[in-house]
Design a protein around this motif. Structure first.
Motif, PDB file in Angstrom:
ATOM      1  N   GLY A 155       0.815  -1.209   0.000  1.00 11.12           N
ATOM      2  CA  GLY A 155       0.000   0.000   0.000  1.00 11.12           C
ATOM      3  C   GLY A 155       0.848   1.258   0.000  1.00 11.12           C
ATOM      4  N   ARG A 156       1.898   1.272   0.844  1.00 13.53           N
ATOM      5  CA  ARG A 156       2.771   2.443   0.883  1.00 13.53           C
ATOM      6  C   ARG A 156       3.586   2.567  -0.395  1.00 13.53           C
ATOM      7  NH1 ARG A 156       6.780   2.685   4.851  1.00 13.53           N
ATOM      8  NH2 ARG A 156       6.739   0.443   5.200  1.00 13.53           N
ATOM      9  N   ALA A 157       3.976   1.415  -0.973  1.00 16.80           N
ATOM     10  CA  ALA A 157       4.769   1.438  -2.205  1.00 16.80           C
ATOM     11  C   ALA A 157       3.976   2.052  -3.357  1.00 16.80           C
ATOM     12  CB  ALA A 157       5.207   0.017  -2.564  1.00 16.80           C
ATOM     13  N   VAL A 158       2.724   1.638  -3.488  1.00 19.64           N
ATOM     14  CA  VAL A 158       1.898   2.168  -4.583  1.00 19.64           C
ATOM     15  C   VAL A 158       1.646   3.657  -4.397  1.00 19.64           C
ATOM     16  CG1 VAL A 158      -0.381   2.056  -5.671  1.00 19.64           C
ATOM     17  CG2 VAL A 158       0.826  -0.058  -5.076  1.00 19.64           C
ATOM     18  N   LYS A 159       1.385   4.061  -3.170  1.00 18.47           N
ATOM     19  CA  LYS A 159       1.165   5.486  -2.899  1.00 18.47           C
ATOM     20  C   LYS A 159       2.402   6.294  -3.269  1.00 18.47           C
ATOM     21  CE  LYS A 159      -0.213   8.644   0.818  1.00 18.47           C
ATOM     22  NZ  LYS A 159      -0.603   8.739   2.263  1.00 18.47           N
ATOM     23  N   LYS A 160       3.587   5.803  -2.902  1.00 19.48           N
ATOM     24  CA  LYS A 160       4.833   6.487  -3.223  1.00 19.48           C
ATOM     25  C   LYS A 160       5.062   6.534  -4.731  1.00 19.48           C
ATOM     26  CE  LYS A 160       8.957   8.043  -3.370  1.00 19.48           C
ATOM     27  NZ  LYS A 160       9.165   9.498  -3.306  1.00 19.48           N
ATOM     28  N   TRP A 161       4.866   5.376  -5.384  1.00 19.69           N
ATOM     29  CA  TRP A 161       5.106   5.296  -6.832  1.00 19.69           C
ATOM     30  C   TRP A 161       4.203   6.273  -7.584  1.00 19.69           C
ATOM     31  CZ3 TRP A 161       2.610   4.194 -11.374  1.00 19.69           C
ATOM     32  CH2 TRP A 161       3.408   3.885 -12.468  1.00 19.69           C
ATOM     33  N   LEU A 162       2.943   6.345  -7.199  1.00 17.33           N
ATOM     34  CA  LEU A 162       2.017   7.251  -7.871  1.00 17.33           C
ATOM     35  C   LEU A 162       2.381   8.713  -7.625  1.00 17.33           C
ATOM     36  CD1 LEU A 162      -1.333   5.390  -7.176  1.00 17.33           C
ATOM     37  CD2 LEU A 162      -0.320   5.804  -9.427  1.00 17.33           C
ATOM     38  N   MET A 163       3.003   8.988  -6.495  1.00 12.12           N
ATOM     39  CA  MET A 163       3.413  10.359  -6.206  1.00 12.12           C
ATOM     40  C   MET A 163       4.572  10.780  -7.115  1.00 12.12           C
ATOM     41  SD  MET A 163       4.872  11.911  -2.606  1.00 12.12           S
ATOM     42  CE  MET A 163       3.426  11.284  -1.715  1.00 12.12           C
ATOM     43  N   VAL A 164       5.515   9.862  -7.316  1.00 15.98           N
ATOM     44  CA  VAL A 164       6.705  10.190  -8.105  1.00 15.98           C
ATOM     45  C   VAL A 164       6.430  10.124  -9.600  1.00 15.98           C
ATOM     46  CG1 VAL A 164       9.079   9.500  -8.617  1.00 15.98           C
ATOM     47  CG2 VAL A 164       8.235   9.418  -6.266  1.00 15.98           C
ATOM     48  N   TYR A 165       5.662   9.113 -10.019  1.00 17.70           N
ATOM     49  CA  TYR A 165       5.438   8.893 -11.450  1.00 17.70           C
ATOM     50  C   TYR A 165       3.985   9.165 -11.838  1.00 17.70           C
ATOM     51  CZ  TYR A 165       9.973   6.637 -11.062  1.00 17.70           C
ATOM     52  OH  TYR A 165      11.293   6.376 -10.816  1.00 17.70           O
ATOM     53  N   ALA A 166       3.442  10.233 -11.346  1.00 14.49           N
ATOM     54  CA  ALA A 166       2.040  10.571 -11.596  1.00 14.49           C
ATOM     55  C   ALA A 166       1.748  10.738 -13.078  1.00 14.49           C
ATOM     56  CB  ALA A 166       1.663  11.841 -10.843  1.00 14.49           C
ATOM     57  N   ASP A 167       2.756  11.132 -13.863  1.00 11.27           N
ATOM     58  CA  ASP A 167       2.509  11.370 -15.282  1.00 11.27           C
ATOM     59  C   ASP A 167       2.327  10.074 -16.065  1.00 11.27           C
ATOM     60  OD1 ASP A 167       5.236  10.954 -14.631  1.00 11.27           O
ATOM     61  OD2 ASP A 167       5.848  11.648 -16.610  1.00 11.27           O
ATOM     62  N   TRP A 168       2.612   8.935 -15.451  1.00 10.07           N
ATOM     63  CA  TRP A 168       2.400   7.652 -16.131  1.00 10.07           C
ATOM     64  C   TRP A 168       0.922   7.242 -16.094  1.00 10.07           C
ATOM     65  CZ3 TRP A 168       6.506   3.274 -15.600  1.00 10.07           C
ATOM     66  CH2 TRP A 168       7.761   3.763 -15.957  1.00 10.07           C
ATOM     67  N   VAL A 169       0.155   7.821 -15.174  1.00 15.67           N
ATOM     68  CA  VAL A 169      -1.232   7.399 -14.951  1.00 15.67           C
ATOM     69  C   VAL A 169      -2.157   8.602 -15.118  1.00 15.67           C
ATOM     70  CG1 VAL A 169      -2.834   6.395 -13.285  1.00 15.67           C
ATOM     71  CG2 VAL A 169      -0.451   5.606 -13.352  1.00 15.67           C
TER      72      VAL A 169
END
Length: 237
Positions: A155-169
């Motif tokens: 859960g924390r990993a996905v939240k972090k990933w979406l914060m850094v790579y928001a432009d992918w989604v």
């Protein structure tokens, strides 16, 4: 020109991970279209060969991007006693027909691609999620699912990933109110939590995307990188 020696080195490094999923892989050739052609044989129960080949393709996309794709040209499904009922059903309907003869490149997903992060630690989950989006992002796929968000580390990993790579989604939302499953739209904006209701899902265990990766120096802990651009943190893509 594709270097077959480099291809075989990568495949050799991926071999142990593939065997853990019940598949022995062997290099066959490099096709005229530069696709890497491989042979596969079922040696134990495990992930369907379709998932494994896609994982290998994603690894090549990251570490040898000149290779446009992986083509399964020969497949021996092995005795049915080696295959779980689910795996046998998938392979008998989609891959048993590939046995011992030439075959086209792998088809698209039979449903919405989903990656299951249950049981992974935070760093593993981030690697798997990045490889998963690397795999499906270039294809004509909009919706993907991420499973396992109710566990703390994923859960924390996905939240972090979406914060850094928001432009992918382009957009994201829970899957029909399920806090364990996130729907990510890679190409469109959607706010309908039930947009995937009733649709088939192609579920992939996260561990098969934990393929060999070159060793890299340890960077700062993810919790020290709250936003992209923080010194020492990954840059936005």
């Amino acid at each position: 020109m594709i270097d077959s020696g480099r291809v075989q080195e990568i495949l050799a490094r991926l071999g142990p991970a593939a065997e853990q999923e019940g598949i022995a892989m062997e290099f066959a050739s490099v096709g005229e279209d530069d696709f890497v052609e491989v042979k596969a044989r079922r040696i134990a129960t495990g992930a369907p060969v379709a998932f494994l080949i896609k994982a290998v393709e994603g690894t090549f996309r990251r570490y040898y991007p000149e290779v446009p794709g992986i083509r399964l040209v020969e497949y021996d499904p092995g005795p049915k006693t080696l295959r779980s009922q689910k795996a046998a059903r998938i392979e008998d309907t989609g891959f048993a027909s590939l046995a011992r003869h030439k075959a086209p490149a792998l088809p698209g997903p039979k449903g919405i691609p989903a990656i299951d992060l249950h049981g992974l630690d935070r760093k593993e989950a981030i690697r798997v999620l990045e490889n998963f989006v690397d795999l499906w992002g270039p294809r004509d796929v909009d919706r993907v699912k991420v499973i396992g968000l109710t566990e703390d580390a994923p859960g924390r990993a996905v939240k972090k990933w979406l914060m850094v790579y928001a432009d992918w989604v382009q957009s994201q939302h829970p899957d029909n109110g399920d806090p364990d499953v996130l729907v990510m739209h890679l190409k469109t904006v959607c706010s309908n939590d039930a947009c995937c209701a009733g649709e088939e899902v192609e579920r992939m265990p996260g561990k098969i995307l934990l393929m060999y990766e070159p060793e890299e120096p340890d960077g700062p802990d993810d919790d020290d990188c709250p936003v992209a651009g923080t010194p020492g943190c990954p840059e936005e893509r």
